[in-house]
Motif scaffolding. Sequence first.
Motif, PDB file in Angstrom:
ATOM      1  N   TRP A  20       0.811  -1.227   0.000  1.00 55.52           N
ATOM      2  CA  TRP A  20       0.000   0.000   0.000  1.00 55.52           C
ATOM      3  C   TRP A  20       0.840   1.271   0.000  1.00 55.52           C
ATOM      4  O   TRP A  20       0.349   2.361  -0.294  1.00 55.52           O
ATOM      5  N   ARG A  30      -3.517  13.744  -0.695  1.00 50.61           N
ATOM      6  CA  ARG A  30      -2.839  13.583   0.597  1.00 50.61           C
ATOM      7  C   ARG A  30      -1.518  14.342   0.597  1.00 50.61           C
ATOM      8  O   ARG A  30      -1.208  15.114   1.502  1.00 50.61           O
ATOM      9  N   ILE A  51       7.172  11.287  12.662  1.00 47.98           N
ATOM     10  CA  ILE A  51       6.908   9.918  13.138  1.00 47.98           C
ATOM     11  C   ILE A  51       6.398   9.081  11.969  1.00 47.98           C
ATOM     12  O   ILE A  51       5.341   9.371  11.399  1.00 47.98           O
ATOM     13  N   THR A  53       8.557   7.299   8.895  1.00 49.67           N
ATOM     14  CA  THR A  53       9.241   7.818   7.702  1.00 49.67           C
ATOM     15  C   THR A  53       8.617   7.330   6.404  1.00 49.67           C
ATOM     16  O   THR A  53       8.489   8.096   5.450  1.00 49.67           O
ATOM     17  N   GLY A  54       8.253   6.038   6.342  1.00 52.06           N
ATOM     18  CA  GLY A  54       7.856   5.454   5.062  1.00 52.06           C
ATOM     19  C   GLY A  54       8.991   5.631   4.078  1.00 52.06           C
ATOM     20  O   GLY A  54      10.163   5.380   4.402  1.00 52.06           O
ATOM     21  N   VAL A  57       8.545  10.905   2.486  1.00 48.43           N
ATOM     22  CA  VAL A  57       7.853  12.079   1.922  1.00 48.43           C
ATOM     23  C   VAL A  57       7.696  13.206   2.948  1.00 48.43           C
ATOM     24  O   VAL A  57       8.096  14.351   2.685  1.00 48.43           O
ATOM     25  N   THR A  58       7.116  12.897   4.119  1.00 51.63           N
ATOM     26  CA  THR A  58       6.850  13.975   5.083  1.00 51.63           C
ATOM     27  C   THR A  58       8.167  14.533   5.665  1.00 51.63           C
ATOM     28  O   THR A  58       8.280  15.742   5.900  1.00 51.63           O
ATOM     29  N   GLU A  73      11.363   5.242  11.812  1.00 59.64           N
ATOM     30  CA  GLU A  73      10.603   4.243  11.059  1.00 59.64           C
ATOM     31  C   GLU A  73      10.777   2.887  11.742  1.00 59.64           C
ATOM     32  O   GLU A  73      11.898   2.419  11.933  1.00 59.64           O
ATOM     33  N   SER A  74       9.633   2.260  12.081  1.00 62.94           N
ATOM     34  CA  SER A  74       9.689   1.002  12.838  1.00 62.94           C
ATOM     35  C   SER A  74       9.990  -0.212  11.956  1.00 62.94           C
ATOM     36  O   SER A  74      10.453  -1.235  12.460  1.00 62.94           O
ATOM     37  N   ASN A  75       9.716  -0.101  10.646  1.00 63.47           N
ATOM     38  CA  ASN A  75       9.997  -1.228   9.745  1.00 63.47           C
ATOM     39  C   ASN A  75      11.423  -1.047   9.200  1.00 63.47           C
ATOM     40  O   ASN A  75      11.701  -0.102   8.456  1.00 63.47           O
ATOM     41  N   ARG A 100      13.735   2.951  14.210  1.00 66.51           N
ATOM     42  CA  ARG A 100      13.050   2.406  15.395  1.00 66.51           C
ATOM     43  C   ARG A 100      11.668   3.032  15.492  1.00 66.51           C
ATOM     44  O   ARG A 100      11.401   4.070  14.905  1.00 66.51           O
ATOM     45  N   SER A 101      10.821   2.418  16.307  1.00 68.60           N
ATOM     46  CA  SER A 101       9.510   2.994  16.573  1.00 68.60           C
ATOM     47  C   SER A 101       9.676   4.286  17.378  1.00 68.60           C
ATOM     48  O   SER A 101      10.595   4.408  18.202  1.00 68.60           O
ATOM     49  N   SER A 102       8.747   5.219  17.181  1.00 65.16           N
ATOM     50  CA  SER A 102       8.771   6.456  17.975  1.00 65.16           C
ATOM     51  C   SER A 102       8.666   6.151  19.463  1.00 65.16           C
ATOM     52  O   SER A 102       9.161   6.910  20.292  1.00 65.16           O
ATOM     53  N   GLU A 121       2.136  10.848   9.766  1.00 68.12           N
ATOM     54  CA  GLU A 121       1.102  10.290   8.899  1.00 68.12           C
ATOM     55  C   GLU A 121       1.127   8.796   9.170  1.00 68.12           C
ATOM     56  O   GLU A 121       1.772   8.034   8.453  1.00 68.12           O
ATOM     57  N   ILE A 122       0.501   8.437  10.276  1.00 68.34           N
ATOM     58  CA  ILE A 122       0.484   7.037  10.719  1.00 68.34           C
ATOM     59  C   ILE A 122      -0.976   6.639  10.940  1.00 68.34           C
ATOM     60  O   ILE A 122      -1.336   6.081  11.968  1.00 68.34           O
ATOM     61  N   ALA A 135       1.226   5.874  19.709  1.00 65.92           N
ATOM     62  CA  ALA A 135       2.416   6.696  19.446  1.00 65.92           C
ATOM     63  C   ALA A 135       2.239   8.101  20.041  1.00 65.92           C
ATOM     64  O   ALA A 135       3.175   8.658  20.630  1.00 65.92           O
TER      65      ALA A 135
HETATM   66  C1  LIG Z   1       1.307   5.704   6.424  1.00 66.91           C
HETATM   67  S1  LIG Z   1       3.046   5.588   6.232  1.00 66.91           S
HETATM   68  C2  LIG Z   1       3.507   7.269   5.913  1.00 66.91           C
HETATM   69  C3  LIG Z   1       4.936   7.440   5.448  1.00 66.91           C
HETATM   70  C4  LIG Z   1       5.376   8.882   5.189  1.00 66.91           C
HETATM   71  N1  LIG Z   1       5.398   9.652   6.419  1.00 66.91           N
HETATM   72  C5  LIG Z   1       4.454   9.544   4.201  1.00 66.91           C
HETATM   73  O1  LIG Z   1       3.602  10.326   4.632  1.00 66.91           O
HETATM   74  O2  LIG Z   1       4.556   9.269   3.009  1.00 66.91           O
HETATM   75  C6  LIG Z   1       3.479   5.318   7.906  1.00 66.91           C
HETATM   76  C7  LIG Z   1       4.865   4.701   8.136  1.00 66.91           C
HETATM   77  O3  LIG Z   1       5.137   4.854   9.513  1.00 66.91           O
HETATM   78  C8  LIG Z   1       5.621   3.656  10.090  1.00 66.91           C
HETATM   79  N2  LIG Z   1       5.174   3.747  11.492  1.00 66.91           N
HETATM   80  C9  LIG Z   1       3.911   3.638  11.982  1.00 66.91           C
HETATM   81  N3  LIG Z   1       3.871   3.925  13.286  1.00 66.91           N
HETATM   82  C10 LIG Z   1       5.163   4.238  13.640  1.00 66.91           C
HETATM   83  C11 LIG Z   1       5.774   4.646  14.852  1.00 66.91           C
HETATM   84  N4  LIG Z   1       5.058   4.814  15.975  1.00 66.91           N
HETATM   85  N5  LIG Z   1       7.108   4.849  14.868  1.00 66.91           N
HETATM   86  C12 LIG Z   1       7.843   4.703  13.740  1.00 66.91           C
HETATM   87  N6  LIG Z   1       7.315   4.316  12.553  1.00 66.91           N
HETATM   88  C13 LIG Z   1       5.983   4.108  12.504  1.00 66.91           C
HETATM   89  C14 LIG Z   1       5.041   2.543   9.237  1.00 66.91           C
HETATM   90  O4  LIG Z   1       5.889   1.408   9.241  1.00 66.91           O
HETATM   91  C15 LIG Z   1       4.981   3.214   7.852  1.00 66.91           C
HETATM   92  O5  LIG Z   1       6.154   2.985   7.122  1.00 66.91           O
END
Ligand SMILES: C[S@@+](CC[C@H](N)C(=O)[O-])C[C@H]1O[C@@H](n2cnc3c(N)ncnc32)[C@H](O)[C@@H]1O
Length: 303
Positions: A20, A30, A51, A53-54, A57-58, A73-75, A100-102, A121-122, A135
Amino acid sequence: MSAELPRAAELTMQQAIPPWHFAMMNDQERNHAYRQAIETAVRPGDLVLDIGTGAGVTALLAARAGGQVFTCESNLHTAFLADRVISANGYGDRITLIPRSSTELVVGRDLPGKPDVVTAEIFDCGLIGESALHALEHAHRELISSTTRLVPSGGRLWAQLVESESLHGLNHVDVVEGFDLRPFNVASTRGYFPRRIDCHPHTVLAPAFRLFDFTFGEPPVPRTRQLTVPVTRDGIAHAAVMWFELDLGNGITVSNHGAGSCHWEQAVQTFPAPVTTKAGAAVRITARHDLCALTLDVERTRL
Ligand SMILES: C[S@@+](CC[C@H](N)C(=O)[O-])C[C@H]1O[C@@H](n2cnc3c(N)ncnc32)[C@H](O)[C@@H]1O
């Protein structure tokens, strides 16, 4: 340009990173909304925590607006590729990527101080399913100050009752080929799941109602609400369809309401025991959310 990855590493990326991401990155509405909001919120020299990264973009938008950006970024696989994207765009010196996760970040160790701005953007189709509230709760406790500007600053979740055997059949089973398969319903999910509502025949039974308001400037807490919803059509309430509106600041919003090119689908929650509705009567909705999940229960009631 980054060095090519070995084939095995490419396959790992394809398995570990949800597809996705592509539809999301190409969702222009968006992207434009976040660009406008970030360009308004971020001032040159601001410390920005992004919070999630994906692909970056942001974080890139915040850096281009003049921020010194820390993004997490947690992944780990997504973080690896985001690092390449950030370098390829020449922002390696303005963006620090923390894989890492936030919820594992520590001010003073991972960030030089509390940020002036947080961008996030989570959000999934029902706003809270990607653990956004979890988060935020942690960010309020550990990462932000009372002056930190949040993008988004809050949002609303809306719901509408529908009759739709098609949607109900995505999560429940009855008699199939003469066999009673109902014991399998133990496995149906109680939470919402993403669907494009326009792809499923459905009849709206009552006007849309506002389920929850979210103010991200306050620490989120679990809540329960009871609502009496007046019904406008005879039918069977099989499901609730939900969508959000996110406030990005200065009147800028994004929503996954209705059709269109928005990459977010709607959030659908089916009812294990559908309720018969009568025009002019009402149903009682009990809505609950904690920091990760949301459920609705429906029963008939008097107006
Ligand atoms: C919806 S995407 C948005 C990515 C980017 N910020 C954008 O707007 O294009 C959310 C990303 O945040 C990561 N994510 C979700 N919750 C998180 C957290 N609490 N800490 C770090 N990464 C997180 C997910 O793995 C995913 O890659």
